[in-house]
Design a protein around this motif. Sequence first.
Motif, PDB file in Angstrom:
ATOM      1  N   ILE A 123      14.559 -68.265 -20.124  1.00  0.00           N
ATOM      2  CA  ILE A 123      15.526 -68.375 -19.255  1.00  0.00           C
ATOM      3  C   ILE A 123      15.822 -69.705 -18.888  1.00  0.00           C
ATOM      4  N   ARG A 124      15.214 -70.646 -18.861  1.00  0.00           N
ATOM      5  CA  ARG A 124      15.285 -72.071 -18.765  1.00  0.00           C
ATOM      6  C   ARG A 124      16.189 -72.602 -19.798  1.00  0.00           C
ATOM      7  N   ASN A 125      16.255 -71.912 -21.009  1.00  0.00           N
ATOM      8  CA  ASN A 125      17.101 -72.277 -22.190  1.00  0.00           C
ATOM      9  C   ASN A 125      18.586 -71.700 -21.999  1.00  0.00           C
ATOM     10  N   PHE A 126      18.507 -70.515 -21.775  1.00  0.00           N
ATOM     11  CA  PHE A 126      19.787 -69.766 -21.807  1.00  0.00           C
ATOM     12  C   PHE A 126      19.902 -68.679 -20.358  1.00  0.00           C
ATOM     13  N   ALA A 127      20.936 -69.034 -19.720  1.00  0.00           N
ATOM     14  CA  ALA A 127      20.734 -68.354 -18.305  1.00  0.00           C
ATOM     15  C   ALA A 127      21.526 -66.852 -18.565  1.00  0.00           C
ATOM     16  N   THR A 128      22.090 -66.844 -19.583  1.00  0.00           N
ATOM     17  CA  THR A 128      22.922 -65.416 -19.917  1.00  0.00           C
ATOM     18  C   THR A 128      21.774 -64.285 -20.363  1.00  0.00           C
ATOM     19  N   VAL A 129      21.897 -63.468 -19.516  1.00  0.00           N
ATOM     20  CA  VAL A 129      20.787 -62.161 -20.064  1.00  0.00           C
ATOM     21  C   VAL A 129      21.564 -60.878 -19.960  1.00  0.00           C
ATOM     22  N   ASP A 130      20.906 -59.807 -20.307  1.00  0.00           N
ATOM     23  CA  ASP A 130      21.279 -58.507 -20.285  1.00  0.00           C
ATOM     24  C   ASP A 130      20.090 -57.543 -19.558  1.00  0.00           C
ATOM     25  N   VAL A 131      20.648 -56.586 -18.932  1.00  0.00           N
ATOM     26  CA  VAL A 131      19.742 -55.740 -18.053  1.00  0.00           C
ATOM     27  C   VAL A 131      19.941 -54.463 -18.541  1.00  0.00           C
ATOM     28  N   ALA A 132      19.140 -53.343 -18.592  1.00  0.00           N
ATOM     29  CA  ALA A 132      19.596 -51.987 -18.854  1.00  0.00           C
ATOM     30  C   ALA A 132      18.431 -51.065 -18.115  1.00  0.00           C
ATOM     31  N   VAL A 133      18.641 -50.321 -17.666  1.00  0.00           N
ATOM     32  CA  VAL A 133      17.828 -48.959 -16.959  1.00  0.00           C
ATOM     33  C   VAL A 133      16.714 -48.699 -18.083  1.00  0.00           C
ATOM     34  N   CYS A 134      15.868 -48.704 -17.875  1.00  0.00           N
ATOM     35  CA  CYS A 134      14.541 -48.010 -18.813  1.00  0.00           C
ATOM     36  C   CYS A 134      13.397 -47.388 -18.277  1.00  0.00           C
ATOM     37  N   ASP A 135      12.334 -46.660 -19.073  1.00  0.00           N
ATOM     38  CA  ASP A 135      11.379 -46.290 -18.266  1.00  0.00           C
ATOM     39  C   ASP A 135      10.269 -47.523 -18.498  1.00  0.00           C
ATOM     40  N   TRP A 136       9.118 -47.247 -17.754  1.00  0.00           N
ATOM     41  CA  TRP A 136       8.015 -48.119 -17.939  1.00  0.00           C
ATOM     42  C   TRP A 136       7.363 -48.492 -19.243  1.00  0.00           C
ATOM     43  N   ARG A 137       7.789 -48.117 -20.299  1.00  0.00           N
ATOM     44  CA  ARG A 137       7.435 -48.523 -21.739  1.00  0.00           C
ATOM     45  C   ARG A 137       8.546 -49.264 -22.367  1.00  0.00           C
ATOM     46  N   GLY A 138       9.713 -49.158 -21.710  1.00  0.00           N
ATOM     47  CA  GLY A 138      10.924 -50.119 -22.064  1.00  0.00           C
ATOM     48  C   GLY A 138      11.992 -49.142 -22.775  1.00  0.00           C
TER      49      GLY A 138
END
Length: 123
Positions: A50-65
């Motif tokens: 994140i220090r290098n690239f502030a653009t991220v993505d998120v997606a709902v998942c379970d505890w295992r990913g």
Amino acid sequence: MNLDTANYFSLRTKKKDGSHVDTPVWFVRAAPARTYHVFANINSGKVKRIRNFATVDVAVCDWRGKLLGEWLPARAELIAETDDIYAAFGAKYGLTYRVFDFFSRLGGKHKERQIIRLSDVAD
């Protein structure tokens, strides 16, 4: 399932070589709207990326990913921790968070936490 009812989302961060790393994380909703907080170890790969690239993505998942939703773009920034943020985690995750926090303090890892603010999440 959406971000309001989920317990985990996968945080996709970008590496310098252009590939991505997906990590399931706990999160809490924050103000203003479309903003969330995540905590991580300050020395973790996701914090370094994140220090290098502030653009991220998120997606709902379970505890295992395992993904349970679509990827949503977001902007990440590293911010200072506050008691209010930790109280929000305690309210959402209850006993599980308190046990995790207890062992984090016991092992000295509590001092190595970094809060990540995710904003402009297109939920």
